[in-house]
Enzyme design. Structure first.
Site: not given
Length: 467
Positions: A235, A240, A247, A258, A317, A319, A321
């Site tokens: 990933k 993020d 968030k 991230d 949030d 995202e 996956r």
């Protein structure tokens, strides 16, 4: 820091190096006698040291040496006396020593106005079996240096590590290795129909990138076989914000990390290429910035993925996956013998296991057991959660084929549901999902510098060696 191996006795180095002396009980202290210095470290008895405590011991030595401003030290670590570590061979022992010396010496000083250099410049390992020790130290040094590169990538702020800059870093790191690095820009990503990666990245002025690192160290005969490569998918969310469902408060400031899964995959390909493994391994990193703008994907939007499946974006949030889904489907083109994805996917993983293990999920029990064993051997520990068919019902979409989070109450089984979502894109493939969120950053008992851990680079290298 340089790590050297010598079969000479300690007396040859007493005037130039500080000797590390291990004592069963007492207190740590620096002792000077007749101009000769030794640092006494309390370790208990050798036979009670396990592979896990060996790693902690080595890191403690580095911390103590730096605290006392030592420049050169000698270590006598008789493998035969460490009976609790004899599950693994002597080469593993010395590889582990080297790895943890270098991991413990690392500090990220890129943004310090007056960066302090480590005082420790040389560690001399004294052993009767210099050949095996040298082999182990060489391997361990390569792996640790690569893991530290992953830490450099992850510790770099989001503004300095955009998707394009991440791709440039991958190219730079893999220069002079037998790897081929290919970077797909937003036009090629769009042409491939990667609606997930395009959707997540469209809110940022920094467009997404799709990074492919191909290493093939097999001989001519092996290349004729029909066995597919091992594919690692990492990933690569370079920052993020959470998207439009932003968030809260202090939950965002570390989100330049991230992309730690992507960083680990880049580092792993560098390590295995430097080690010249006779394997075919491919690293794939879908990279995007999950930003906030009038172009950002909205809650409820539907994306068409590369596989043709439609995905309902119920939460912006979740995202990671979504971009992984396109990458996992792309990995099919290689007819892989094994796919492993690595991602800081869910905060729920920390709730489940705390901060001392990666969570692994797979429908293959043999892979689950093997990954737990390799986690113990490498030092990147893993623990499984179930990925039963019963969980896929919670990924069913209302207005699309599947939803990126559970419609309705999504508090339960968050880590499992994330993996269940990914399972739609890996059907029929040998696949393991690693949720590395618990190990994104170090904890005090790790005896590492604050910030990114560089995990699970050591585990991925071990997987590449075994498959």
């Amino acid at each position: 820091m340089q790590i050297k191996v010598s079969s000479k006795s300690r007396e040859a180095f007493l005037r130039t190096h500080t000797h590390i002396t291990f004592i069963e009980k007492g207190v740590e202290r620096l002792v000077e006698r007749d101009g000769i210095t030794s640092l006494e470290i309390v370790v208990g008895t050798y036979e009670k040291i396990t592979p896990r405590t060996l790693r902690t011991l080595i890191r403690s030595i580095v911390q103590s040496a730096k605290k006392h401003h030592l420049k050169k030290i000698t270590l006598e670590l008789p493998y035969g006396a460490f009976t609790g570590c004899h599950t693994y061979p002597e080469e593993w022992f010395w590889s582990t020593v080297a790895e943890n010396l270098l991991l413990a010496d690392y500090e990220h000083t890129q943004y310090k106005s007056k960066p302090k250099k480590s005082p420790l410049t040389e560690v001399l390992c004294l052993t009767a079996n210099a050949m095996r020790a040298t082999q182990g130290v060489t391997r361990g040094s390569i792996i640790a240096q690569s893991a530290n590169s992953a830490r450099d990538i992850a510790n770099t702020t989001g503004g300095d590590m955009t998707p394009a800059l991440l791709a440039s870093y991958a190219k730079k790191l893999c220069t002079n290795t037998h790897t081929k690095v290919t970077v797909l820009d937003e036009k090629r990503i769009h042409a491939l129909g990667m609606g997930g990666l395009m959707g997540v990245g469209k809110g940022s002025k920094h467009p997404p990138r799709f990074i492919i690192i191909d290493y093939d160290g097999r001989d001519a005969k092996a290349k004729k076989s029909k066995v597919g490569p091992v594919v690692f998918v990492g990933k690569g969310i370079t920052f993020d914000t959470g998207g439009l469902q932003v968030k809260p408060g202090m939950a965002m400031y570390e989100m330049h990390m991230d992309m730690s899964g992507g960083a680990a995959v880049i580092a792993t390909l560098h390590a295995i290429a430097t080690l010249k493994l006779k394997k075919h391994v491919i690293g794939i990193i879908p990279a995007a910035e999950n930003a906030i703008s009038s172009e950002s994907i909205r809650p409820g939007d539907v994306m068409t993925m590369m596989s043709g499946k439609t995905v309902e974006m119920l939460h912006t949030d979740a995202e990671g996956r979504v971009i992984l889904a396109d990458a996992l489907h792309y990995a099919r083109t290689y007819n892989p013998s094994l796919i492993v994805d690595v991602a800081t996917l869910t905060g729920a993983a920390l709730v489940a296991v705390g901060q001392h293990a990666h969570v692994i999920l797979t429908k293959d029990r043999a892979l689950e057991d093997k990954f737990r064993e390799l986690g113990e051997e490498s030092g990147d520990y893993t623990f499984p959660l179930p990925l039963w068919d019963e969980y896929t019902q919670y990924t069913k979409g209302v207005h699309a084929d599947i939803a990126n989070i559970t419609p309705g109450d999504s508090r339960f089984g968050g880590t499992i549901n994330g993996a269940a979502f990914l399972s739609h894109f890996t059907k029929g493939l040998p696949w393991v999902h690693i949720d590395m969120a618990p190990r994104m950053t170090s904890v005090p008992s790790d005896k590492l510098a604050k910030g990114a851990t560089g995990e699970p680079t050591r585990l991925l290298v071990k997987i590449a060696e075994c498959y």
